[in-house]
Structures are given as C-alpha cells and as structure tokens.
Scaffold this motif. Sequence first.
Motif, PDB file in Angstrom:
ATOM      1  N   MET A  57      -7.935  -7.894  -4.204  1.00 18.78           N
ATOM      2  CA  MET A  57      -8.993  -8.185  -5.178  1.00 18.78           C
ATOM      3  C   MET A  57     -10.216  -8.837  -4.543  1.00 18.78           C
ATOM      4  SD  MET A  57      -8.585  -7.129  -8.200  1.00 18.78           S
ATOM      5  CE  MET A  57      -9.718  -8.157  -9.113  1.00 18.78           C
ATOM      6  N   ASN A  58     -10.259  -8.921  -3.213  1.00 17.72           N
ATOM      7  CA  ASN A  58     -11.396  -9.543  -2.559  1.00 17.72           C
ATOM      8  C   ASN A  58     -12.388  -8.525  -2.017  1.00 17.72           C
ATOM      9  OD1 ASN A  58     -10.782 -12.305  -2.921  1.00 17.72           O
ATOM     10  ND2 ASN A  58      -9.211 -12.175  -1.359  1.00 17.72           N
ATOM     11  N   GLN A  59     -12.107  -7.225  -2.178  1.00 14.75           N
ATOM     12  CA  GLN A  59     -13.007  -6.195  -1.669  1.00 14.75           C
ATOM     13  C   GLN A  59     -14.052  -5.882  -2.738  1.00 14.75           C
ATOM     14  OE1 GLN A  59     -11.367  -3.109   0.864  1.00 14.75           O
ATOM     15  NE2 GLN A  59      -9.313  -3.855   0.403  1.00 14.75           N
ATOM     16  N   ALA A  60     -15.054  -6.751  -2.795  1.00 13.09           N
ATOM     17  CA  ALA A  60     -16.017  -6.687  -3.894  1.00 13.09           C
ATOM     18  C   ALA A  60     -16.801  -5.390  -3.931  1.00 13.09           C
ATOM     19  CB  ALA A  60     -16.969  -7.888  -3.798  1.00 13.09           C
ATOM     20  N   SER A  61     -17.292  -4.940  -2.785  1.00 13.02           N
ATOM     21  CA  SER A  61     -18.105  -3.724  -2.777  1.00 13.02           C
ATOM     22  C   SER A  61     -17.296  -2.505  -3.179  1.00 13.02           C
ATOM     23  CB  SER A  61     -18.727  -3.507  -1.397  1.00 13.02           C
ATOM     24  OG  SER A  61     -17.727  -3.402  -0.402  1.00 13.02           O
ATOM     25  N   LEU A  62     -16.018  -2.452  -2.767  1.00 12.39           N
ATOM     26  CA  LEU A  62     -15.152  -1.341  -3.166  1.00 12.39           C
ATOM     27  C   LEU A  62     -14.851  -1.421  -4.655  1.00 12.39           C
ATOM     28  CD1 LEU A  62     -13.420   1.112  -2.535  1.00 12.39           C
ATOM     29  CD2 LEU A  62     -11.565  -0.427  -1.853  1.00 12.39           C
ATOM     30  N   ARG A 121      -8.109  10.660  -3.540  1.00  9.63           N
ATOM     31  CA  ARG A 121      -8.959   9.615  -2.989  1.00  9.63           C
ATOM     32  C   ARG A 121      -9.465   8.678  -4.071  1.00  9.63           C
ATOM     33  NH1 ARG A 121      -8.255   7.800   1.522  1.00  9.63           N
ATOM     34  NH2 ARG A 121      -8.146   5.867   0.338  1.00  9.63           N
ATOM     35  N   ASN A 122      -9.773   9.229  -5.226  1.00  7.22           N
ATOM     36  CA  ASN A 122     -10.237   8.417  -6.341  1.00  7.22           C
ATOM     37  C   ASN A 122      -9.174   7.409  -6.755  1.00  7.22           C
ATOM     38  OD1 ASN A 122     -11.745   7.473  -8.493  1.00  7.22           O
ATOM     39  ND2 ASN A 122     -11.296   9.215  -9.808  1.00  7.22           N
ATOM     40  N   LEU A 123      -7.934   7.866  -6.869  1.00 13.34           N
ATOM     41  CA  LEU A 123      -6.841   6.974  -7.239  1.00 13.34           C
ATOM     42  C   LEU A 123      -6.592   5.940  -6.146  1.00 13.34           C
ATOM     43  CD1 LEU A 123      -4.545   6.028  -9.014  1.00 13.34           C
ATOM     44  CD2 LEU A 123      -3.121   7.885  -8.110  1.00 13.34           C
ATOM     45  N   LYS A 124      -6.605   6.371  -4.904  1.00 15.70           N
ATOM     46  CA  LYS A 124      -6.382   5.435  -3.798  1.00 15.70           C
ATOM     47  C   LYS A 124      -7.444   4.345  -3.755  1.00 15.70           C
ATOM     48  CE  LYS A 124      -3.746   8.185  -0.430  1.00 15.70           C
ATOM     49  NZ  LYS A 124      -3.735   8.727   0.952  1.00 15.70           N
ATOM     50  N   ASP A 125      -8.691   4.725  -3.976  1.00 12.95           N
ATOM     51  CA  ASP A 125      -9.767   3.736  -3.950  1.00 12.95           C
ATOM     52  C   ASP A 125      -9.599   2.701  -5.053  1.00 12.95           C
ATOM     53  OD1 ASP A 125     -10.963   4.800  -1.736  1.00 12.95           O
ATOM     54  OD2 ASP A 125     -12.551   5.863  -2.827  1.00 12.95           O
ATOM     55  N   ASN A 126      -9.177   3.164  -6.231  1.00 14.78           N
ATOM     56  CA  ASN A 126      -8.962   2.238  -7.331  1.00 14.78           C
ATOM     57  C   ASN A 126      -7.831   1.267  -7.009  1.00 14.78           C
ATOM     58  OD1 ASN A 126      -7.575   1.511 -10.141  1.00 14.78           O
ATOM     59  ND2 ASN A 126      -9.739   1.932 -10.507  1.00 14.78           N
ATOM     60  N   CYS A 166      -5.291  -3.880  -5.609  1.00 17.74           N
ATOM     61  CA  CYS A 166      -3.934  -4.202  -5.167  1.00 17.74           C
ATOM     62  C   CYS A 166      -3.918  -5.528  -4.398  1.00 17.74           C
ATOM     63  CB  CYS A 166      -3.388  -3.080  -4.293  1.00 17.74           C
ATOM     64  SG  CYS A 166      -1.706  -3.415  -3.700  1.00 17.74           S
ATOM     65  N   PRO A 167      -3.146  -6.504  -4.848  1.00 19.99           N
ATOM     66  CA  PRO A 167      -3.135  -7.819  -4.184  1.00 19.99           C
ATOM     67  C   PRO A 167      -2.315  -7.855  -2.903  1.00 19.99           C
ATOM     68  CG  PRO A 167      -1.581  -7.807  -5.998  1.00 19.99           C
ATOM     69  CD  PRO A 167      -2.275  -6.473  -6.039  1.00 19.99           C
ATOM     70  N   PHE A 168      -1.563  -6.810  -2.616  1.00 11.36           N
ATOM     71  CA  PHE A 168      -0.646  -6.842  -1.480  1.00 11.36           C
ATOM     72  C   PHE A 168      -1.267  -6.312  -0.188  1.00 11.36           C
ATOM     73  CE2 PHE A 168       1.774  -5.977  -5.422  1.00 11.36           C
ATOM     74  CZ  PHE A 168       2.362  -7.229  -5.552  1.00 11.36           C
ATOM     75  N   LEU A 169      -2.315  -5.515  -0.306  1.00 10.29           N
ATOM     76  CA  LEU A 169      -2.906  -4.914   0.884  1.00 10.29           C
ATOM     77  C   LEU A 169      -3.464  -5.960   1.847  1.00 10.29           C
ATOM     78  CD1 LEU A 169      -4.702  -1.813  -0.667  1.00 10.29           C
ATOM     79  CD2 LEU A 169      -2.787  -1.775   0.938  1.00 10.29           C
ATOM     80  N   GLU A 170      -4.052  -7.015   1.301  1.00  8.61           N
ATOM     81  CA  GLU A 170      -4.645  -8.031   2.176  1.00  8.61           C
ATOM     82  C   GLU A 170      -3.599  -8.824   2.949  1.00  8.61           C
ATOM     83  OE1 GLU A 170      -5.524 -11.665  -0.884  1.00  8.61           O
ATOM     84  OE2 GLU A 170      -6.699  -9.833  -1.142  1.00  8.61           O
ATOM     85  N   LEU A 199      -1.794  -0.403   8.207  1.00  9.56           N
ATOM     86  CA  LEU A 199      -0.735   0.040   7.301  1.00  9.56           C
ATOM     87  C   LEU A 199      -1.261   0.429   5.923  1.00  9.56           C
ATOM     88  CD1 LEU A 199       2.116  -2.556   8.053  1.00  9.56           C
ATOM     89  CD2 LEU A 199       1.944  -0.195   8.867  1.00  9.56           C
ATOM     90  N   HIS A 200      -2.529   0.179   5.667  1.00 15.45           N
ATOM     91  CA  HIS A 200      -3.065   0.398   4.326  1.00 15.45           C
ATOM     92  C   HIS A 200      -2.913   1.832   3.842  1.00 15.45           C
ATOM     93  CE1 HIS A 200      -5.856  -3.382   4.156  1.00 15.45           C
ATOM     94  NE2 HIS A 200      -4.609  -3.669   4.433  1.00 15.45           N
ATOM     95  N   GLU A 201      -3.278   2.790   4.672  1.00 14.21           N
ATOM     96  CA  GLU A 201      -3.227   4.183   4.233  1.00 14.21           C
ATOM     97  C   GLU A 201      -1.781   4.634   4.023  1.00 14.21           C
ATOM     98  OE1 GLU A 201      -5.224   7.433   2.758  1.00 14.21           O
ATOM     99  OE2 GLU A 201      -6.011   5.484   3.405  1.00 14.21           O
ATOM    100  N   GLU A 202      -0.869   4.136   4.838  1.00 16.90           N
ATOM    101  CA  GLU A 202       0.545   4.480   4.664  1.00 16.90           C
ATOM    102  C   GLU A 202       1.074   3.910   3.354  1.00 16.90           C
ATOM    103  OE1 GLU A 202       4.838   3.989   7.032  1.00 16.90           O
ATOM    104  OE2 GLU A 202       2.965   3.328   7.973  1.00 16.90           O
ATOM    105  N   PHE A 203       0.678   2.686   3.032  1.00 15.05           N
ATOM    106  CA  PHE A 203       1.073   2.084   1.759  1.00 15.05           C
ATOM    107  C   PHE A 203       0.535   2.904   0.593  1.00 15.05           C
ATOM    108  CE2 PHE A 203       0.225  -0.664  -1.886  1.00 15.05           C
ATOM    109  CZ  PHE A 203       1.449  -1.307  -2.062  1.00 15.05           C
ATOM    110  N   LEU A 204      -0.719   3.313   0.682  1.00 17.31           N
ATOM    111  CA  LEU A 204      -1.323   4.096  -0.397  1.00 17.31           C
ATOM    112  C   LEU A 204      -0.669   5.467  -0.529  1.00 17.31           C
ATOM    113  CD1 LEU A 204      -5.078   3.188   0.205  1.00 17.31           C
ATOM    114  CD2 LEU A 204      -3.609   2.391  -1.660  1.00 17.31           C
ATOM    115  N   ASP A 205      -0.257   6.045   0.592  1.00 12.31           N
ATOM    116  CA  ASP A 205       0.477   7.317   0.543  1.00 12.31           C
ATOM    117  C   ASP A 205       1.801   7.144  -0.184  1.00 12.31           C
ATOM    118  OD1 ASP A 205      -1.459   8.770   1.880  1.00 12.31           O
ATOM    119  OD2 ASP A 205      -0.541   8.506   3.858  1.00 12.31           O
TER     120      ASP A 205
END
Length: 308
Positions: free
Chosen positions: A1-6, A216-221, A226-230, A236-242
């Motif tokens: 939740m800290n990725q403000a621009s995204l 990609r739209n769903l992944k970006d959202n 997602c609070p766990f990515l940080e 590992l982010h893309e693997e988690f999203l996959d």
Amino acid sequence: MNQASLYQRANQVQRHDAKLILEQYASVLQWRTDGQDKLIDVGSGSGNVLMDFVHPLLPKSFGQLVGTDISSKMVGYANKCYGKKFERTHFQVLDIGCEELPQRLEGQFDHVTSFYCLHWVQNLRVALQNIYRLLRHEGGDCLLVFLASNPVYEVYKVLACSAKWARYMRDVDQFISPLHYSKDPSAEFSRLLGEAGFVQYNVEVRNEVYVYEGVRNLKDNVKAICPFLERMPESLHEEFLDDFIAVVVSMNLQQQPLVVDDAAQAPQNVERFISPYKLVVAYARKSPDFVGSVLCEVPRQQAHKGVD
C-alpha cells in the motif's frame, strides 16, 4: 500500500464506486448554511479519489479539506500532487484505528468521508469512535464505504498456506476485512455505529462485480494494494503475482477471453477476471438537528436505519 504512483493508476474499482456513491449521497450530506464546511477524509491514499470526486462537491467557500492516510509515503505523494495546487487543502498522517486520537483533530469537522479504508482496520469499534470524535461537538455526518468481503481475501488465505509464501503471510488474518465472515455485516456495522454514538444512520451492503480486462491490469491492481509484496524481495514479486493469478483461475473467477479486433494488428484474446464483492455503504449523523437539516431519503433501499 506504499506504492502511491501505482495506486494512483490502478485504483479503477475504488474510483468507480466512489463516484457512483457520491452522486447518490451529495444531496444527503448535511451541508452548512454558511458554506464554511470542513471535511476530513480517512484513508485518502494517493489523493485522487478525494480530489476528483469529493472536492468538487464542497461549497466554494469551504473552510478546510484534510486528507489522511496511515502511510507517510501516500501522504507525501498526495501533498506533492495536490497540497500546493488547492487552497485550504492538505494531507497528513493519521491511523484511524489508534487508541488516542490527536487532540488537535477532535471536534474540528463537519463531515468525515472514507472510501476503501475501513476494511484494513480490525477494530472497527475504535475506528468509529474516532470518526465520531472528529466531528464537531454540535453535530456532523460521515459517509463510509468499504469492503465487507472480496475474493482477494480467499486468495490470500490459499497463498498463505503455501510453503513458498507462508513466511511472508503469517499474519494474513490482519489484512482480511473484519466483516468478511460476518453473517449479517449490515446489522453488525449498524450496531457499531449506534454504540459509537451516532443517532441516525443508514447501512447498506451492496453486491457488486468488477471485471478486470487483462492479466496485467489485474496484477497492477493487486500490486498496488497487496500488503505482503513489500515484505519480500522485489525479484519474487512477479512470481507471487503469477501464483495469485493461478489461484484466481482455480476459483473460477476467469471469464471467456474478450477478442479485441484491432485493424492494425491481428485479433488478440484479452483474458478477463471477475471480482464479485460486497460493499458496505454507511451514512451516519451525529445529531439530527445539526444546521437545521432533515435526513433525506437516500435514493436506494436501505438495509438498516438508526432510530432518531
């Protein structure tokens, strides 16, 4: 939740719901007769929902507009984007679930709004007590919109049981809406509003569906909220999203691909993902007689109403 621009780019669902609900409630809010309204927003994030949809509703002579968020990064981003461009507007850090509300904020506002925030707060009783205290002693009102349930919570639960991701998601229950497993979220939240001191309130739980066009739209959202990515290495982010997408597919939340026929390119299949969710829409007043206004009938059937 800290990725403000995204988050600013990927919060289509939040924007869609906020716009619709504010259109329905704009005439219900207890606007001051002198136009000096002061409004504070809880969980403003990057600030675009507040400034695009709430700010235009304020009287031109409004007294103050304050956006708040628990994330200092979000607050910094919002102040940079909007704080210097709009008069009598600023953003500051606030945890609405705190045990002791900052004294400088108590009793200062005519209105409290909040969109897609309260499902992050496990202790709704404390949050509502703080919202009540933000309003002027003589009265005021609030419009609160948040998730009662969403399939993303079930996806989190599945991933948290995976050996691959468990170490990053041990506290997964802290990030699931406190009403997700409620048998009657409308009645439960109505009770909490009454206990907080509100004398008039309407609570509705709406069944909504949002369709994400493309992976990609769903992944970006997901990445934006997602609070766990940080907590995990960026590698590992893309693997988690996959893996997130794989669970979504296993839950039958994928629709038939949409065929996009672009004259400049060969036809493409765009995957579509559905998100059926329950949305709490609550309007509450601290005093029925504040500025001599009378509670209007909200233009939708209400599930629960407080007693005057």
